[in-house]
Design an enzyme around this catalytic site. Sequence first.
Site, mmCIF file in Angstrom:
data_model
loop_
_atom_site.group_PDB
_atom_site.id
_atom_site.type_symbol
_atom_site.label_atom_id
_atom_site.label_comp_id
_atom_site.label_asym_id
_atom_site.label_seq_id
_atom_site.Cartn_x
_atom_site.Cartn_y
_atom_site.Cartn_z
ATOM 1 N N VAL A 133 0.970 -1.062 0.004
ATOM 2 C CA VAL A 133 -0.165 0.159 0.137
ATOM 3 C C VAL A 133 0.948 1.301 -0.185
ATOM 4 O O VAL A 133 1.740 1.506 0.939
ATOM 5 C CB VAL A 133 -0.912 0.012 1.223
ATOM 6 C CG1 VAL A 133 -1.875 1.075 1.116
ATOM 7 C CG2 VAL A 133 -1.653 -1.294 1.322
ATOM 8 N N VAL A 166 1.061 5.888 -1.404
ATOM 9 C CA VAL A 166 0.339 6.920 -1.976
ATOM 10 C C VAL A 166 1.608 7.728 -2.279
ATOM 11 O O VAL A 166 2.482 7.929 -1.409
ATOM 12 C CB VAL A 166 -0.719 7.606 -0.968
ATOM 13 C CG1 VAL A 166 -0.973 9.007 -1.504
ATOM 14 C CG2 VAL A 166 -2.066 6.788 -0.849
ATOM 15 N N ASN A 197 -4.964 13.796 1.011
ATOM 16 C CA ASN A 197 -6.021 14.017 0.245
ATOM 17 C C ASN A 197 -7.038 12.757 0.121
ATOM 18 O O ASN A 197 -8.101 13.042 -0.881
ATOM 19 C CB ASN A 197 -5.444 14.324 -1.204
ATOM 20 C CG ASN A 197 -4.854 15.765 -1.527
ATOM 21 O OD1 ASN A 197 -5.493 16.664 -1.491
ATOM 22 N ND2 ASN A 197 -3.543 15.653 -1.330
ATOM 23 N N TYR A 256 -7.633 6.330 1.795
ATOM 24 C CA TYR A 256 -8.877 5.797 2.297
ATOM 25 C C TYR A 256 -9.586 5.267 1.049
ATOM 26 O O TYR A 256 -10.326 4.420 1.099
ATOM 27 C CB TYR A 256 -9.965 6.853 2.974
ATOM 28 C CG TYR A 256 -11.145 6.671 3.515
ATOM 29 C CD1 TYR A 256 -11.244 6.346 4.446
ATOM 30 C CD2 TYR A 256 -12.381 6.600 2.492
ATOM 31 C CE1 TYR A 256 -12.535 6.120 5.148
ATOM 32 C CE2 TYR A 256 -13.531 6.205 3.234
ATOM 33 C CZ TYR A 256 -13.395 5.952 4.537
ATOM 34 O OH TYR A 256 -14.797 5.762 5.048
ATOM 35 N N ASN A 298 3.662 3.553 13.478
ATOM 36 C CA ASN A 298 3.044 4.137 12.271
ATOM 37 C C ASN A 298 1.695 4.766 12.742
ATOM 38 O O ASN A 298 0.642 3.931 12.277
ATOM 39 C CB ASN A 298 3.293 3.423 10.971
ATOM 40 C CG ASN A 298 3.077 4.001 9.850
ATOM 41 O OD1 ASN A 298 2.292 5.023 9.845
ATOM 42 N ND2 ASN A 298 3.643 3.409 8.924
ATOM 43 N N TYR A 346 -6.283 3.083 9.169
ATOM 44 C CA TYR A 346 -7.081 1.782 8.975
ATOM 45 C C TYR A 346 -8.083 1.877 10.164
ATOM 46 O O TYR A 346 -9.127 1.062 9.657
ATOM 47 C CB TYR A 346 -5.998 0.582 9.067
ATOM 48 C CG TYR A 346 -5.146 0.345 8.306
ATOM 49 C CD1 TYR A 346 -5.696 0.049 6.856
ATOM 50 C CD2 TYR A 346 -3.630 0.426 8.081
ATOM 51 C CE1 TYR A 346 -4.741 0.001 5.582
ATOM 52 C CE2 TYR A 346 -2.845 0.102 7.028
ATOM 53 C CZ TYR A 346 -3.410 0.123 5.894
ATOM 54 O OH TYR A 346 -2.672 -0.113 4.582
#
Length: 270
Positions: free
Chosen positions: A187, A189, A196, A200, A226, A233
């Site tokens: 995962v 970004v 932004n 999600y 983290n 999550y």
Amino acid sequence: MVLLSFSSLSFMAPEFYNVLHHQSSSLTLSRRFPLRPIITALHVCTPPHREFLSSLVVSETASEDELWAAACLRVRSFYDFDPNTFSVQDHKKYLAEREFEALKERIAGKRTGFGRVSCINATVPLSQLSSFSDDLCAACKFTDDGEDRVVVGTLDVNQCLRLPDEITGKKPEGIGADFARAYLSNVCVAKELQRNGLGYELVAKSKIVAQGWGISDLYVHVAVDNEPAKNLYMKTGFVHESDEPAWQARFLDRPRRLLLWIGLSSINDL
């Protein structure tokens, strides 16, 4: 919402993990290509505008061109390269090629122990980003139906009982667990577009895909320290199930992880 690169919390494919953590530690590669693993959240970069969100598409990968762009984003996000290192661009390409081939193999169902695997990407038109980040556009661009787009976020959904080198989920139990359990992995970004809501959106889409496969129990691993990732999550419905033993984290030379779980059978608002 805080978005970040999830290099320390997501499972990395065995081939990709081995290249980065084992081969890169050999005498030859460590001297030529020193890598610094990113084990905490990257600095947050908020873009000057959010118009690109109106053109955001979050979907399963539709082409090899897009899959390559996703592999490049993972290399770009998971590791911090010294730009002055000799042949660093060649090394980045090598790592992207390894992840690209491994990802194709997993999606094609050729990975032992896995059922279905899907790469989910968040993409925006190149025209929305071309004046914002030349590096991101150059590294993660692909063409879809004649339109140039950029992969700005990505993850994998893996239908399997367990992930290599990770603590294992316990739900569901008994016969059929290998078909009803799935994990999120890889995962990330793009750092320029964090905060932004892209993380999600990626997680929300992964739930829809997993539920369509008949998955009842979805898991994700996250580093203990983290906090932004854990918050993300938790906001999407995951809850704590178990902790990675300290010895295992030390053996794998990484931060200790938590295992988070969500039941999909009761989700009605995906």
